[in-house]
Design a protein around this motif. Sequence first.
Motif, PDB file in Angstrom:
ATOM      1  N   TRP A  52       0.815  -1.205   0.000  1.00 38.32           N
ATOM      2  CA  TRP A  52       0.000   0.000   0.000  1.00 38.32           C
ATOM      3  C   TRP A  52       0.855   1.265   0.000  1.00 38.32           C
ATOM      4  O   TRP A  52       1.929   1.305   0.587  1.00 38.32           O
ATOM      5  CB  TRP A  52      -0.868   0.037   1.254  1.00 38.32           C
ATOM      6  N   ALA A  53       0.295   2.316  -0.624  1.00 37.12           N
ATOM      7  CA  ALA A  53       0.793   3.682  -0.449  1.00 37.12           C
ATOM      8  C   ALA A  53      -0.294   4.463   0.276  1.00 37.12           C
ATOM      9  O   ALA A  53      -1.414   4.584  -0.228  1.00 37.12           O
ATOM     10  CB  ALA A  53       1.103   4.328  -1.787  1.00 37.12           C
ATOM     11  N   ILE A  54       0.022   4.975   1.459  1.00 33.52           N
ATOM     12  CA  ILE A  54      -0.947   5.673   2.303  1.00 33.52           C
ATOM     13  C   ILE A  54      -0.327   6.993   2.774  1.00 33.52           C
ATOM     14  O   ILE A  54       0.808   7.019   3.242  1.00 33.52           O
ATOM     15  CB  ILE A  54      -1.332   4.832   3.537  1.00 33.52           C
ATOM     16  N   GLY A  55      -1.087   8.066   2.668  1.00 33.93           N
ATOM     17  CA  GLY A  55      -0.632   9.360   3.161  1.00 33.93           C
ATOM     18  C   GLY A  55       0.278  10.075   2.188  1.00 33.93           C
ATOM     19  O   GLY A  55       0.252   9.834   0.980  1.00 33.93           O
ATOM     20  N   ARG A  56       1.088  10.990   2.732  1.00 31.89           N
ATOM     21  CA  ARG A  56       1.905  11.853   1.875  1.00 31.89           C
ATOM     22  C   ARG A  56       2.952  11.049   1.111  1.00 31.89           C
ATOM     23  O   ARG A  56       3.734  10.305   1.686  1.00 31.89           O
ATOM     24  CB  ARG A  56       2.619  12.916   2.711  1.00 31.89           C
ATOM     25  N   VAL A  57       2.949  11.229  -0.217  1.00 30.71           N
ATOM     26  CA  VAL A  57       3.899  10.543  -1.095  1.00 30.71           C
ATOM     27  C   VAL A  57       4.432  11.568  -2.093  1.00 30.71           C
ATOM     28  O   VAL A  57       3.671  12.391  -2.611  1.00 30.71           O
ATOM     29  CB  VAL A  57       3.227   9.380  -1.846  1.00 30.71           C
ATOM     30  N   SER A  58       5.733  11.507  -2.354  1.00 27.38           N
ATOM     31  CA  SER A  58       6.354  12.416  -3.323  1.00 27.38           C
ATOM     32  C   SER A  58       6.682  11.682  -4.617  1.00 27.38           C
ATOM     33  O   SER A  58       7.021  10.483  -4.611  1.00 27.38           O
ATOM     34  CB  SER A  58       7.626  13.031  -2.735  1.00 27.38           C
TER      35      SER A  58
END
Length: 227
Positions: free
Chosen positions: A116-122
């Motif tokens: 998973w990718a959760i929250g702030r991502v650059s």
Amino acid sequence: MKIGILQTGHAPDALIETTGDYDVMFANLLAQNGVTFQGYAVVDGEFPANGAEDADGWLITGSRHGAYEDHNWIRPLEDLIRDIDAQKKPLIGVCFGHQIIAQALGGKVEKFDGGWAIGRVSYDQNGDTVTMNAWHQDQVVDRPDRARVLAGNAFCENGILAYDDHIWTVQPHPEYGADFIQGLIDHRGRGVVPDDVLDAAAADLHGPVSNPEIATFMKAFLTKERT
């Protein structure tokens, strides 16, 4: 100008009273003079009566469903995407919208082995960094031949895609702020997403995001004149 918002999911009941449902969130994000918005809850079987003709531009929202799942609204939505594309009307897809557009145009979407990718991502965008809130496990793993990669990272190669001059899609959520991510953690995340992933996201909720800049771009993309 009229923008049709194709709503492919619903926000958690506990958050709707504060934020509105996804169609309202996008209308608020993209509000500008001379533009009206109409939502179509395609997730509930509500489609525009005249297909692509019913709006000047289109946006497809996020969803808790998978683009590859066997729902009775998936194929009609793919047909509508191809119709919008054929007419070269501006189209934006966000998260699930990003994925279903890729699938409709010949790409492949699946649950990502990396989790998973959760929250702030650059994401790297031609040497610049853009940061948005993400909430996904599914990804575009094979992009359509026409798709150009505009931004991505090691976890999500196909973070932002473009097709010709009239389709722009983004995997993360420019409409999600810190409070909404916290609400998803509280009301949809526990028991579905690993606790350590949720805890790391919660600890980093209030850092800067590029939502205002992305919203400005999206407004211009939907309304610009095309020859």
